[in-house]
Enzyme design. Sequence first.
Site, mmCIF file in Angstrom:
data_model
loop_
_atom_site.group_PDB
_atom_site.id
_atom_site.type_symbol
_atom_site.label_atom_id
_atom_site.label_comp_id
_atom_site.label_asym_id
_atom_site.label_seq_id
_atom_site.Cartn_x
_atom_site.Cartn_y
_atom_site.Cartn_z
ATOM 1 N N HIS A 157 0.832 -1.223 0.000
ATOM 2 C CA HIS A 157 0.000 0.000 0.000
ATOM 3 C C HIS A 157 0.859 1.262 0.000
ATOM 4 C CE1 HIS A 157 -3.343 -2.665 1.386
ATOM 5 N NE2 HIS A 157 -2.362 -3.220 2.090
ATOM 6 N N SER A 278 14.641 21.296 -16.594
ATOM 7 C CA SER A 278 13.454 22.106 -16.838
ATOM 8 C C SER A 278 13.871 23.380 -17.546
ATOM 9 C CB SER A 278 12.793 22.437 -15.497
ATOM 10 O OG SER A 278 12.054 23.644 -15.601
ATOM 11 N N LYS A 284 16.080 21.863 -11.483
ATOM 12 C CA LYS A 284 15.426 20.570 -11.666
ATOM 13 C C LYS A 284 16.289 19.533 -12.373
ATOM 14 C CE LYS A 284 11.174 20.121 -11.598
ATOM 15 N NZ LYS A 284 10.401 19.225 -10.832
ATOM 16 N N GLU A 291 9.799 8.259 -16.543
ATOM 17 C CA GLU A 291 8.420 8.688 -16.783
ATOM 18 C C GLU A 291 7.944 8.241 -18.166
ATOM 19 O OE1 GLU A 291 7.650 12.896 -14.978
ATOM 20 O OE2 GLU A 291 9.760 12.718 -15.438
#
Length: 463
Positions: A157, A278, A284, A291
């Site tokens: 979980h 970024s 970043k 992803e």
Amino acid sequence: MTEKPWGGVFREATDQRVELFTESISFDRRLYRQDIAGSIAHARMLAAVGLLTRDEAAQIVKALEEIREEIDAGNFEFRVGWEDIHMHIERVLIERLGDVGRKLHTARSRNDQVATDFRLWVRDAIDTILPLVRKLQAAFVNRCEADFDCVLPGYTHLRRAQPVLAPHYWLAYCEKFERDYQRLLDCRKRVNICPLGSAALAGTSLPIDRHMTARELQFDEPSPNSIDATSDRDFAVEFVFDLALLAVHLSHWAEEWIVWSSEEFGFLKLPEGFCTGSSIMPQKINPDVLELIRGKTARVLGHLQQLFVLLKGLPLAYHRDLQEDKPGVFDAYDTVVGCLEVAIPLVELTELNRSRIEESLERGHLDATTLMEYLISRGIPQRTAHSLVGRIVREAMDRQCRLADLPLEVFRMADPSLDANVYSVLGVKNAVQAFRSYGSTCPEEVRKQVERWRERLARDLGA
Ligand code: ARG
């Protein structure tokens, strides 16, 4: 007006809009090697049964080999009006050989031809992807030694559950990818059946030798039913299913490592060469590769759905709908190969942030289960032990300390016969050692897993 090989019965030219709408050369050109291999096998078989002379077959084989070299080298003209890869190659063959070229299509149709080409292509695709899966597994297995003593929080979980060894995690992925590997290998058996000679749907009245064609193309056997063979695309669905599940497994891993490499978790340091930045936020360093692996999974799943819907409700035998079977299969394959090619170095190059892992490890009472099992081993019924330990954990939460920091009297409230030996299962490192069941996370069991994987990969990679 482009002259069509099937044009004899027509009195009107094909509308140009129809040519554009019905063409498949834009994507099925990808089958040219398989198409030529199929034609060469077919020509040899036609010669063996006397439908071509030896000399005619030799001319055809030679011309086809030349065409293959030209396509390889990019010296081949593709034209929308020539419809598909089969007609392109045949047309050029006829241009070069005249009547001899006109004989190649004896006892075959594009229906068995495309089914053959596509099976050959999927077979090649499987043969390319299997070693990549092995390399990915090897990347995980090769980390196990260096990461062996690293204990990680195991989650259910996405909440801290029990401590596990890092290699136990890595090998969990190896098991998933192993099922993908075995599924692809198994799929290959059903792919490796030769439809050639089934012709349009009913076979042919000419005395062909389908067993020979199958052998020439290294198929296991000729398909037993010509109607099925020309309409069957199960092999493509199965292949894309196998890719889809492989992609889903990659997405589990990608998601996990995105989370684990976040500032909040900080367990992993991704190699900067596999991150991007970024355009507005200078600080970043983003996990875009992971992803995209997660994101590209959606395309593969979409292709599986498209194939199912394409096939649903089609009566026997060939329908032009089936032409739509290829783009999704090609893209599913390209997508998964692309993902594997970046996943392998990512697994190799990502580093564990051991100090971050260590400092967070004692949070979350990961040793609660081993404490409960310690009580069980002293004769306390599981349900009772569970609730006693629940109360002990609550006590630790209230005192904001670890279970191992609680004084003995707290444990004695649960079981008055307990002594200081209870501390031997407390603390994350002790808890890991306490596991013992087959396939569990204790070092001896994980060591056995690592050995098993080393042997399996050595056998397969021939290392
Ligand atoms: N381009 C077609 C396909 O991919 C080849 C088979 C065409 N057959 C036919 N009867 N029109 O399915």
